[in-house]
Scaffold this motif. Structure first.
Motif, short mmCIF file in Angstrom:
data_model
loop_
_atom_site.label_atom_id
_atom_site.label_comp_id
_atom_site.label_asym_id
_atom_site.label_seq_id
_atom_site.Cartn_x
_atom_site.Cartn_y
_atom_site.Cartn_z
N LEU A 439 0.85 -1.19 0.00
CA LEU A 439 0.00 0.00 0.00
C LEU A 439 0.89 1.24 0.00
CD1 LEU A 439 -2.69 -1.01 2.65
CD2 LEU A 439 -3.02 -0.82 0.19
N GLU A 440 0.61 2.15 -0.90
CA GLU A 440 1.34 3.41 -0.90
C GLU A 440 0.81 4.30 0.22
OE1 GLU A 440 1.04 5.04 -4.82
OE2 GLU A 440 2.04 3.32 -5.77
N GLU A 441 1.45 5.45 0.41
CA GLU A 441 1.04 6.35 1.49
C GLU A 441 -0.45 6.69 1.36
OE1 GLU A 441 2.45 10.56 3.57
OE2 GLU A 441 3.39 9.86 1.73
N ARG A 442 -1.16 6.54 2.50
CA ARG A 442 -2.62 6.76 2.59
C ARG A 442 -3.40 5.85 1.65
NH1 ARG A 442 -0.50 11.87 2.37
NH2 ARG A 442 -1.20 12.16 0.24
N GLY A 443 -2.78 4.74 1.19
CA GLY A 443 -3.48 3.77 0.35
C GLY A 443 -3.90 4.33 -1.00
N SER A 444 -3.07 5.22 -1.55
CA SER A 444 -3.45 5.93 -2.77
C SER A 444 -3.48 5.03 -4.01
CB SER A 444 -2.48 7.10 -3.03
OG SER A 444 -1.15 6.63 -3.11
N ASN A 445 -2.94 3.82 -3.92
CA ASN A 445 -2.99 2.92 -5.08
C ASN A 445 -4.23 2.03 -5.08
OD1 ASN A 445 -1.82 1.73 -2.78
ND2 ASN A 445 -0.82 0.13 -3.98
N LEU A 446 -5.17 2.27 -4.14
CA LEU A 446 -6.44 1.55 -4.13
C LEU A 446 -7.58 2.56 -4.19
CD1 LEU A 446 -5.93 -1.20 -1.38
CD2 LEU A 446 -5.60 -1.41 -3.85
N SER A 447 -8.74 2.09 -4.65
CA SER A 447 -9.91 2.98 -4.71
C SER A 447 -10.52 3.13 -3.32
CB SER A 447 -10.94 2.40 -5.67
OG SER A 447 -11.52 1.22 -5.12
N GLY A 448 -11.43 4.10 -3.19
CA GLY A 448 -12.09 4.31 -1.92
C GLY A 448 -12.89 3.12 -1.46
N GLY A 449 -13.59 2.47 -2.41
CA GLY A 449 -14.37 1.29 -2.06
C GLY A 449 -13.50 0.13 -1.61
N GLN A 450 -12.35 -0.05 -2.26
CA GLN A 450 -11.43 -1.12 -1.87
C GLN A 450 -10.86 -0.87 -0.48
OE1 GLN A 450 -8.84 -0.80 -5.28
NE2 GLN A 450 -9.76 -2.58 -6.30
N LEU A 451 -10.48 0.39 -0.21
CA LEU A 451 -9.95 0.73 1.11
C LEU A 451 -11.01 0.51 2.19
CD1 LEU A 451 -7.93 4.02 0.43
CD2 LEU A 451 -7.00 1.82 1.13
N GLN A 452 -12.25 0.83 1.87
CA GLN A 452 -13.31 0.68 2.86
C GLN A 452 -13.56 -0.79 3.17
OE1 GLN A 452 -13.88 2.89 4.71
NE2 GLN A 452 -15.93 3.75 4.73
N ARG A 453 -13.46 -1.65 2.17
CA ARG A 453 -13.62 -3.09 2.42
C ARG A 453 -12.46 -3.65 3.23
NH1 ARG A 453 -14.99 -5.33 -3.44
NH2 ARG A 453 -14.38 -3.23 -4.12
N ILE A 454 -11.25 -3.10 3.03
CA ILE A 454 -10.12 -3.49 3.87
C ILE A 454 -10.39 -3.07 5.31
CG2 ILE A 454 -7.70 -2.93 4.38
CD1 ILE A 454 -7.16 -3.00 1.40
N ALA A 455 -10.99 -1.88 5.48
CA ALA A 455 -11.32 -1.41 6.84
C ALA A 455 -12.34 -2.33 7.50
CB ALA A 455 -11.86 0.01 6.77
N ILE A 456 -13.29 -2.84 6.72
CA ILE A 456 -14.29 -3.77 7.27
C ILE A 456 -13.61 -5.08 7.66
CG2 ILE A 456 -16.39 -5.07 6.77
CD1 ILE A 456 -17.12 -2.79 4.79
N ALA A 457 -12.72 -5.57 6.78
CA ALA A 457 -11.99 -6.81 7.10
C ALA A 457 -11.15 -6.62 8.35
CB ALA A 457 -11.10 -7.20 5.91
N ARG A 458 -10.50 -5.46 8.47
CA ARG A 458 -9.70 -5.15 9.66
C ARG A 458 -10.57 -5.17 10.91
NH1 ARG A 458 -7.03 0.56 9.09
NH2 ARG A 458 -9.20 1.21 9.38
N ALA A 459 -11.79 -4.65 10.80
CA ALA A 459 -12.68 -4.58 11.96
C ALA A 459 -13.17 -5.95 12.40
CB ALA A 459 -13.87 -3.67 11.64
N VAL A 460 -13.50 -6.81 11.45
CA VAL A 460 -14.11 -8.10 11.83
C VAL A 460 -13.08 -9.19 12.09
CG1 VAL A 460 -16.21 -7.57 10.55
CG2 VAL A 460 -14.39 -8.87 9.42
N LEU A 461 -11.79 -8.90 11.83
CA LEU A 461 -10.77 -9.94 12.02
C LEU A 461 -10.76 -10.46 13.45
CD1 LEU A 461 -8.35 -11.57 10.96
CD2 LEU A 461 -6.88 -9.65 11.59
N GLY A 462 -10.94 -9.58 14.41
CA GLY A 462 -10.92 -10.01 15.81
C GLY A 462 -12.25 -10.56 16.29
N ASP A 463 -13.23 -10.74 15.40
CA ASP A 463 -14.56 -11.25 15.74
C ASP A 463 -15.18 -10.44 16.87
OD1 ASP A 463 -16.81 -12.80 15.52
OD2 ASP A 463 -16.06 -14.37 16.87
N PRO A 464 -15.36 -9.12 16.68
CA PRO A 464 -15.92 -8.27 17.74
C PRO A 464 -17.40 -8.56 17.97
CG PRO A 464 -15.76 -7.02 15.72
CD PRO A 464 -15.13 -8.35 15.43
N ALA A 465 -17.85 -8.29 19.18
CA ALA A 465 -19.26 -8.47 19.50
C ALA A 465 -20.08 -7.26 19.07
CB ALA A 465 -19.43 -8.71 21.00
#
Length: 552
Positions: A439-465
């Protein structure tokens, strides 16, 4: 250091013998004395190398430890206070200011201390050689010390002003680089250039004042030293004429006087740098004065299996006393349900998230998770059970795998499972290096939608309640929003979800919708119930042209 400093009296003594030997034309004696002097010089320089090299690592370790501790403190500063600090200023403090402190420590130990010891040893030798001449020299010492301290105080104040200007310049550069597209869009380049010119001009003037003070100090102190030298020479000539002083004695004494000048210059220069280091250290210590997040209670409750039921009981909060942000909120969020929080800007929606994550602590009332007050829990454990998907995704440079793991221990299979849940696995696998794609600085080599899906994956990785969604699709186009929404729907399954909603079309399926205004709950119900109530929620929906539910 002892060997280095102890060699000076020996050199002074050899010089006293060398000059008469040169006058007597005794070549063998001259060569013998030169050989001894060269040997002493070699031992002295070898000792100096050992002293300097051995002290380098401890000085650097001090700056490393200083950076580590201050960065650790920075991570615990209250978010409200942190948002007021300039990123450029903090960057300068933790880099340039920390380096200056290290340099000053190094110079103080490897240069200033030996120079002071050299002054004491050589002065002692000169007292032994001729106490009368030395007393005359010491009469000038208070004047020199007073001048050095006077200039040093001025240099420290000038350095503080200079460093403040550098921090402001660094902050402007950070804003300018990030905002260049916006500047070009508004054709505001001349305005930005003028502002930059003003900053660098003020920085130059502040630095110039520091340089002028240092430059002025050298000739002033130097003049005092020269006056002292000529006074000693005049006094020595009078004493030689009276037979009270011999030529060999004068040779040794003048050698000691010459040797004395160098450490005085070093102490003067290093005192200025010490004052500059004091200014840097003071700026670093200011970080420690910022308010910190509340620490975990001594009798913290350890979380077990969290179901995700939330209860807000008479919850009130303010950032500034007298300006209430949330006012006596009472709300029940059953485990596994979806709650949408809507309302105008400033209603307290983001503050609610801040309290749920315990970034701040309510002044009154409480938040219960499965019946337990979150203020009695360890913040780290709480945040492992409560995950956030922000409106604007922030990622650190590194691989996609590192962005999803985000410092947590997880197997590759767990990471891929989280990415699939977030509807991100397909596009990641299609990249040339898959999960190892950088990932380049601030994730500039991905689209906004792709970054947002990475953020969702990051959030659910720990299986939060509990999942907190800050309108995760508001800044996306229709195609990207559909892909992200699919990931969100998967991530929300079997979890308690609280959604901050700006676009009300995204919350119609929520189990309950709470309308906040001025920090208070003004309406609560499902989309259908609130539309039929003809209240504030229906008014907000009609403004956004959302089709309602017919009144029955």
């Amino acid at each position: 250091m002892v060997v280095y400093v102890g060699s000076f009296p020996v050199l002074v003594s050899l010089a006293g013998e060398l000059f008469p030997a040169l006058g007597s034309k005794d070549l063998s004696r001259v060569l013998q004395l030169i050989a001894q002097a060269v040997l002493i010089f070699a031992v002295q320089k070898l000792a100096q190398f050992g002293q300097d090299s051995l002290l380098a690592e401890p000085a650097l370790l001090v700056s490393q430890r200083l950076r580590r501790e201050l960065f650790s403190t920075l991570q615990r500063v209250e978010l409200g206070a942190l948002e007021k600090l300039s990123a450029g200023d903090l960057t300068y403090r933790l880099t340039e200011d920390a380096d200056r402190v290290s340099e000053v420590l190094y110079k103080t130990i490897h240069d200033t201390v030996p120079s002071v010891l050299q002054l004491l040893v050589v002065l002692g030798t000169m007292l032994w050689l001729d106490w009368k001449l030395t007393i005359a020299i010491l009469l000038l010492a208070p004047v020199i010390v007073w001048l050095i301290s006077l200039f040093g105080a001025q240099v420290m104040r000038a350095t503080e002003r200079s460093q403040k200007k550098v921090s402001e310049l660094a902050g402007l550069l950070g804003e300018a680089i990030e905002g260049l597209p916006l500047v070009r869009a508004f054709a505001a380049e001349p305005w930005l250039q003028d502002r930059f010119e003003q900053e660098i001009s003020q920085h130059r003037q502040a630095r110039q004042r520091t340089y002028l003070l240092v430059a002025l100090q050298h000739p002033v102190v130097g003049i005092i030293e020269v006056i002292g030298l000529f006074a000693v020479l005049g006094l020595a000539a009078w004493r030689i004429e009276s037979g009270d002083l011999t030529i060999p004695g004068l040779s040794s004494y003048l050698t000691g006087l010459i040797v004395l000048i160098d450490p005085i210059a070093h102490v003067t220069n290093n005192f200025n740098e010490f004052q500059q280091g004091q200014a840097s250290l003071r700026r670093l210590r200011e970080i420690e004065q910022e308010p910190l997040e509340p620490s975990d209670p001594a009798d913290s409750v350890s979380l077990g299996d969290v179901k995700g039921a939330l209860s807000l009981e008479s919850l009130s909060f303010h950032y500034v006393k007298g300006q209430t942000v949330l006012d006596r909120l009472d709300l029940q969020v059953p485990a596994g349900s979806v709650l949408a929080v809507v309302g105008p800007s400033g209603a307290g929606k983001s503050t609610l998230f801040s309290l749920l994550l315990r970034f701040n602590t309510a002044q009154q009332g409480s938040i219960l998770l499965d019946g337990v007050d979150i203020s009695s829990m360890r913040s780290r454990e709480l945040r492992q059970r409560v995950a956030l998907v922000p409106q604007r995704t922030t990622v650190f440079s590194g691989s996609i795998a590192e962005a999803i793991r985000f410092g947590r221990r997880a197997t590759h299979e767990q990471m891929v499972s989280a990415a699939r849940l977030a509807n991100a696995d397909d596009f990641i696998q299609a990249l040339p290096d898959g999960y190892n794609t950088k990932l380049e600085e601030r994730g500039s080599n991905l689209s906004g939608g792709q970054l947002q899906r990475i953020a969702i994956a990051r959030a659910v990785l720990g299986d939060p309640a509990i999942l907190l969604l800050d309108e995760a699709t508001s800044a996306l186009d229709a195609e990207a929003e559909a892909a992200v929404q699919l990931g969100l729907n998967r991530a929300m399954a079997d979890r308690t979800v609280i959604v901050i909603a700006h676009r009300l079309a995204t919350v119609q399926e929520a189990d309950k919708i709470v309308v906040l205004e001025h920090g208070r709950i003004v309406e609560l119900g499902s989309h259908a119930e609130l539309m039929n109530a003809y209240g504030r929620y229906r008014d907000l929906c009609e403004r956004q042209i959302i089709r309602g539910v017919e009144v029955t």
